[in-house]
Design a protein around this motif. Structure first.
Motif, PDB file in Angstrom:
ATOM      1  N   TRP A 271     -56.828-137.915 -70.219  1.00 56.85           N
ATOM      2  CA  TRP A 271     -56.267-137.033 -69.126  1.00 56.85           C
ATOM      3  C   TRP A 271     -57.182-135.496 -68.728  1.00 56.85           C
ATOM      4  N   ASN A 272     -57.205-135.354 -67.648  1.00 49.71           N
ATOM      5  CA  ASN A 272     -57.733-133.970 -67.168  1.00 49.71           C
ATOM      6  C   ASN A 272     -57.131-132.974 -67.824  1.00 49.71           C
ATOM      7  N   GLN A 273     -57.728-131.742 -67.734  1.00 48.32           N
ATOM      8  CA  GLN A 273     -56.960-130.433 -68.488  1.00 48.32           C
ATOM      9  C   GLN A 273     -55.882-130.091 -67.767  1.00 48.32           C
ATOM     10  N   LYS A 274     -55.725-130.109 -66.515  1.00 44.71           N
ATOM     11  CA  LYS A 274     -54.599-129.805 -65.794  1.00 44.71           C
ATOM     12  C   LYS A 274     -53.363-130.731 -66.182  1.00 44.71           C
ATOM     13  N   ASN A 275     -53.549-132.179 -65.933  1.00 44.83           N
ATOM     14  CA  ASN A 275     -52.589-133.011 -66.189  1.00 44.83           C
ATOM     15  C   ASN A 275     -52.202-133.259 -67.576  1.00 44.83           C
ATOM     16  N   LEU A 276     -52.964-133.025 -68.438  1.00 41.54           N
ATOM     17  CA  LEU A 276     -52.544-133.051 -69.829  1.00 41.54           C
ATOM     18  C   LEU A 276     -51.482-131.545 -70.287  1.00 41.54           C
ATOM     19  N   ARG A 277     -52.081-130.742 -69.592  1.00 36.84           N
ATOM     20  CA  ARG A 277     -51.095-129.545 -69.959  1.00 36.84           C
ATOM     21  C   ARG A 277     -49.690-129.522 -69.482  1.00 36.84           C
ATOM     22  N   LEU A 278     -49.694-130.040 -68.172  1.00 38.12           N
ATOM     23  CA  LEU A 278     -48.433-130.413 -67.291  1.00 38.12           C
ATOM     24  C   LEU A 278     -47.673-131.485 -67.907  1.00 38.12           C
ATOM     25  N   ILE A 279     -48.509-132.820 -68.351  1.00 37.38           N
ATOM     26  CA  ILE A 279     -47.566-133.863 -69.171  1.00 37.38           C
ATOM     27  C   ILE A 279     -47.215-133.371 -70.347  1.00 37.38           C
ATOM     28  N   ASN A 280     -47.760-132.609 -71.139  1.00 39.54           N
ATOM     29  CA  ASN A 280     -47.319-132.169 -72.519  1.00 39.54           C
ATOM     30  C   ASN A 280     -46.274-131.179 -72.248  1.00 39.54           C
ATOM     31  N   LYS A 281     -46.347-130.365 -71.366  1.00 32.46           N
ATOM     32  CA  LYS A 281     -44.993-129.318 -71.002  1.00 32.46           C
ATOM     33  C   LYS A 281     -43.923-130.214 -70.495  1.00 32.46           C
ATOM     34  N   SER A 282     -44.029-131.089 -69.910  1.00 37.11           N
ATOM     35  CA  SER A 282     -42.973-132.085 -69.276  1.00 37.11           C
ATOM     36  C   SER A 282     -42.349-132.538 -70.345  1.00 37.11           C
ATOM     37  N   PHE A 283     -42.790-132.958 -71.366  1.00 38.34           N
ATOM     38  CA  PHE A 283     -42.432-133.892 -72.215  1.00 38.34           C
ATOM     39  C   PHE A 283     -41.929-133.536 -73.666  1.00 38.34           C
TER      40      PHE A 283
ATOM     41  N   LEU B 209     -22.976-120.280 -75.172  1.00 40.41           N
ATOM     42  CA  LEU B 209     -24.096-120.580 -74.250  1.00 40.41           C
ATOM     43  C   LEU B 209     -23.930-122.177 -74.205  1.00 40.41           C
ATOM     44  N   SER B 210     -24.069-122.723 -73.085  1.00 41.11           N
ATOM     45  CA  SER B 210     -24.341-124.250 -72.976  1.00 41.11           C
ATOM     46  C   SER B 210     -25.065-124.469 -71.800  1.00 41.11           C
ATOM     47  N   VAL B 211     -26.193-125.156 -72.208  1.00 48.41           N
ATOM     48  CA  VAL B 211     -27.280-125.980 -71.348  1.00 48.41           C
ATOM     49  C   VAL B 211     -27.252-127.411 -70.922  1.00 48.41           C
ATOM     50  N   LEU B 212     -27.698-127.962 -69.948  1.00 48.95           N
ATOM     51  CA  LEU B 212     -27.926-129.337 -69.991  1.00 48.95           C
ATOM     52  C   LEU B 212     -28.609-129.992 -70.962  1.00 48.95           C
ATOM     53  N   LYS B 213     -30.020-129.680 -71.006  1.00 53.48           N
ATOM     54  CA  LYS B 213     -30.925-130.139 -71.898  1.00 53.48           C
ATOM     55  C   LYS B 213     -31.741-128.936 -72.699  1.00 53.48           C
ATOM     56  N   ALA B 214     -32.141-129.073 -73.814  1.00 53.22           N
ATOM     57  CA  ALA B 214     -32.903-128.106 -74.430  1.00 53.22           C
ATOM     58  C   ALA B 214     -34.152-127.552 -73.747  1.00 53.22           C
ATOM     59  N   PRO B 215     -34.352-126.161 -73.501  1.00 57.58           N
ATOM     60  CA  PRO B 215     -35.296-125.954 -72.458  1.00 57.58           C
ATOM     61  C   PRO B 215     -36.618-125.549 -73.421  1.00 57.58           C
ATOM     62  N   TYR B 216     -36.574-125.574 -74.756  1.00 56.25           N
ATOM     63  CA  TYR B 216     -37.724-125.241 -75.766  1.00 56.25           C
ATOM     64  C   TYR B 216     -37.216-125.846 -76.887  1.00 56.25           C
ATOM     65  N   SER B 217     -38.330-126.161 -77.812  1.00 57.55           N
ATOM     66  CA  SER B 217     -38.441-126.702 -78.912  1.00 57.55           C
ATOM     67  C   SER B 217     -37.432-126.035 -79.827  1.00 57.55           C
ATOM     68  N   ILE B 218     -37.301-124.794 -79.926  1.00 58.78           N
ATOM     69  CA  ILE B 218     -36.669-123.942 -81.082  1.00 58.78           C
ATOM     70  C   ILE B 218     -35.306-123.577 -80.545  1.00 58.78           C
ATOM     71  N   TYR B 219     -34.722-124.388 -79.405  1.00 58.13           N
ATOM     72  CA  TYR B 219     -33.410-123.956 -78.905  1.00 58.13           C
ATOM     73  C   TYR B 219     -32.429-124.477 -79.942  1.00 58.13           C
ATOM     74  N   GLU B 220     -31.438-123.741 -80.555  1.00 55.90           N
ATOM     75  CA  GLU B 220     -30.519-124.429 -81.383  1.00 55.90           C
ATOM     76  C   GLU B 220     -29.347-123.723 -81.413  1.00 55.90           C
TER      77      GLU B 220
ATOM     78  N   GLU C  94     -37.341-126.977 -68.046  1.00 54.11           N
ATOM     79  CA  GLU C  94     -38.402-126.023 -67.940  1.00 54.11           C
ATOM     80  C   GLU C  94     -37.980-124.821 -67.218  1.00 54.11           C
ATOM     81  N   LYS C  95     -37.197-125.088 -66.104  1.00 54.35           N
ATOM     82  CA  LYS C  95     -36.887-124.218 -65.131  1.00 54.35           C
ATOM     83  C   LYS C  95     -36.064-122.900 -65.888  1.00 54.35           C
ATOM     84  N   ILE C  96     -35.226-123.435 -66.734  1.00 57.31           N
ATOM     85  CA  ILE C  96     -34.062-122.297 -67.503  1.00 57.31           C
ATOM     86  C   ILE C  96     -34.519-121.803 -68.540  1.00 57.31           C
ATOM     87  N   SER C  97     -35.992-121.999 -69.021  1.00 63.38           N
ATOM     88  CA  SER C  97     -36.436-121.447 -70.463  1.00 63.38           C
ATOM     89  C   SER C  97     -36.097-119.964 -70.418  1.00 63.38           C
TER      90      SER C  97
END
Length: 423
Positions: free
Chosen positions: A299-311, A260-271, A222-225
């Motif tokens: 999930w409440n709204q906050k946790n749903l948003r954060l969990i989806n963002k994390s995964f 460019l090299s990153v450890l993990k994909a920072p977003y779904s369309i990283y290619e 997330e941080k390197i997006s």
């Protein structure tokens, strides 16, 4: 017939460090997970034990030093074929293992390694001097810039801040006349005044040039997006239109031949270019679905948003028999609170007691009564439960976890055993 298991993730994203619950009726285990709840939650989402981020980085550099096939092979092959290319590494000093510095010491290529150091407090800033002392002894390694974590890895998508660190790497925008040693003394003399200032580059630094290679060595995708998007646009200007939130005024430098090299994909369309850690999982959600075990997620709204963002980089699949419901506080026409979200969460859990074999939900709460009500319901229905409190790193359960489970618990195996599924 399957057992019925209820899982409560308590305060996964809150900062209630001084809040503790008194649960004398529960069986208590000490958790040994790291402090990052997102990492723990990823295991729940994927139902599979994964290495922590420092282990991933450590193994990558150890393999490279040992001559094994490594995720850095593509980068090293690129550098061998482009001798004049520099290898830029953006690295958070709070997260690098000793193997990274051993990697620098054993560098055998003729390409220059350029370090862009990221610090976030006095502890990590003190490491700058140690890194400086190390690289002074190395022929092919130099430090070109220093920046702050809040600017470099800005999760708020503040493009003004991202432009600062980008400019320092590719344009040498704020080059200081001080040496690294002098700059360290300046910061230490008045940390409050100089901390969180703009990124700086040092006297020997030169701008990032086309054909150079760039590794963003930060395990939190997330941080390197934002910074990754900036370099993707530099390499391919057409990518600008693919990023909905990319600032139209952001100034980039053409770097069409760079790597460019990153450890993990920072977003779904990283290619573009290289992923150092390609994660692929066989989700147990599919296994549970194939065995007709129904899963309820509340999930409440906050946790749903954060969990989806994390995964969203790991899994984005919903299987039959799995239901996800968002529960929010209820207000009437006069904007008066009718029911709090925690009450709605518990009520929905109670309503669906017989419909799902596995239920899980997350709540942020410091109210003992809410937890007591939840546990009372579980007792009445004779349901098995796990309450995982992220603030105090404890697990509360009415099971003995078969007495052969130790923490950190392999959640994947535990659930398969619990539902008697052969993986």
């Amino acid at each position: 017939m399957y057992w019925n298991l209820s899982v409560c993730l308590l305060n996964p994203f809150s900062q209630l460090n001084n809040r503790k619950f008194s649960l004398p009726w529960a069986y208590c285990y000490n958790l040994e997970y790291n402090d990052n709840p997102k990492h723990f939650l990823r295991e729940w989402w994927l139902w599979k034990k994964i290495d922590n981020d420092s282990q991933l980085i450590d193994k990558m550099f150890k393999d490279s030093i040992g001559g094994k096939k490594t995720k850095l092979n593509h980068v090293l092959k690129y550098l061998k074929s482009n001798i004049s290319a520099n290898l830029h590494i953006l690295v958070d000093l709070s997260k690098v293992p000793q193997s990274f510095f051993d990697f620098l010491k054993t560098w055998k290529l003729k390409n220059q390694i350029v370090l862009h150091l990221v610090v976030w407090d006095t502890l990590t800033f003190n490491q700058v001097g140690k890194v400086k002392d190390l690289v002074e002894c190395l022929k092919y390694v130099t430090i070109w810039s220093l920046s702050w974590e809040s600017i470099t890895f800005d999760e708020t998508k503040n493009w003004i801040e991202i432009q600062k660190i980008y400019d320092e790497i590719v344009f040498i925008q704020m080059q200081t006349s001080l040496s690294i040693t002098e700059y360290i003394k300046k910061i230490n003399s008045d940390w409050i005044k100089y901390s969180e200032t703009s990124p700086v580059s040092f006297l020997d630094a030169i701008p990032f040039k086309d054909w150079d290679a760039f590794i963003i060595l930060e395990p939190d995708a997330e941080k390197i997006s934002s910074i990754t998007k900036a370099f993707e646009v530099s390499i391919n200007e057409n990518k600008r239109k693919d990023f909905n939130n990319f600032n139209s005024l952001f100034i980039t430098k053409p770097l069409s031949h760079s790597l460019l090299s990153v450890l993990k994909a920072p977003y779904s369309i990283y290619e573009n270019n290289v992923l150092l850690e390609k994660i692929s999982w066989e989700s147990i959600l599919k296994i549970l679905s194939d065995n007709e075990i129904r899963v309820l997620q509340l999930w409440n709204q906050k946790n749903l948003r954060l969990i989806n963002k994390s995964f969203n980089n790991e899994v984005a699949v919903v299987y039959d028999g799995h239901k996800k419901i968002r529960c929010e506080s209820l207000y009437n026409e006069k904007n008066e609170l009718v029911a709090q979200e925690n009450k709605i969460l518990l009520d929905r859990r109670s309503e669906m007691e017989n419909l799902f074999e596995l239920s899980m939900f997350a709540i942020s709460v410091n109210d003992q009564n809410v937890i007591n009500k939840y546990v009372q319901f579980l007792k009445e229905k004779e349901l098995d439960y796990l309450i995982i409190d992220f603030n105090i790193k404890k697990v509360f359960s009415n099971m003995d976890l078969k007495k052969n489970q130790v923490w950190p618990l392999d959640l994947h195996k535990f659930l398969l055993n619990y539902f008697s599924i052969n993986d």
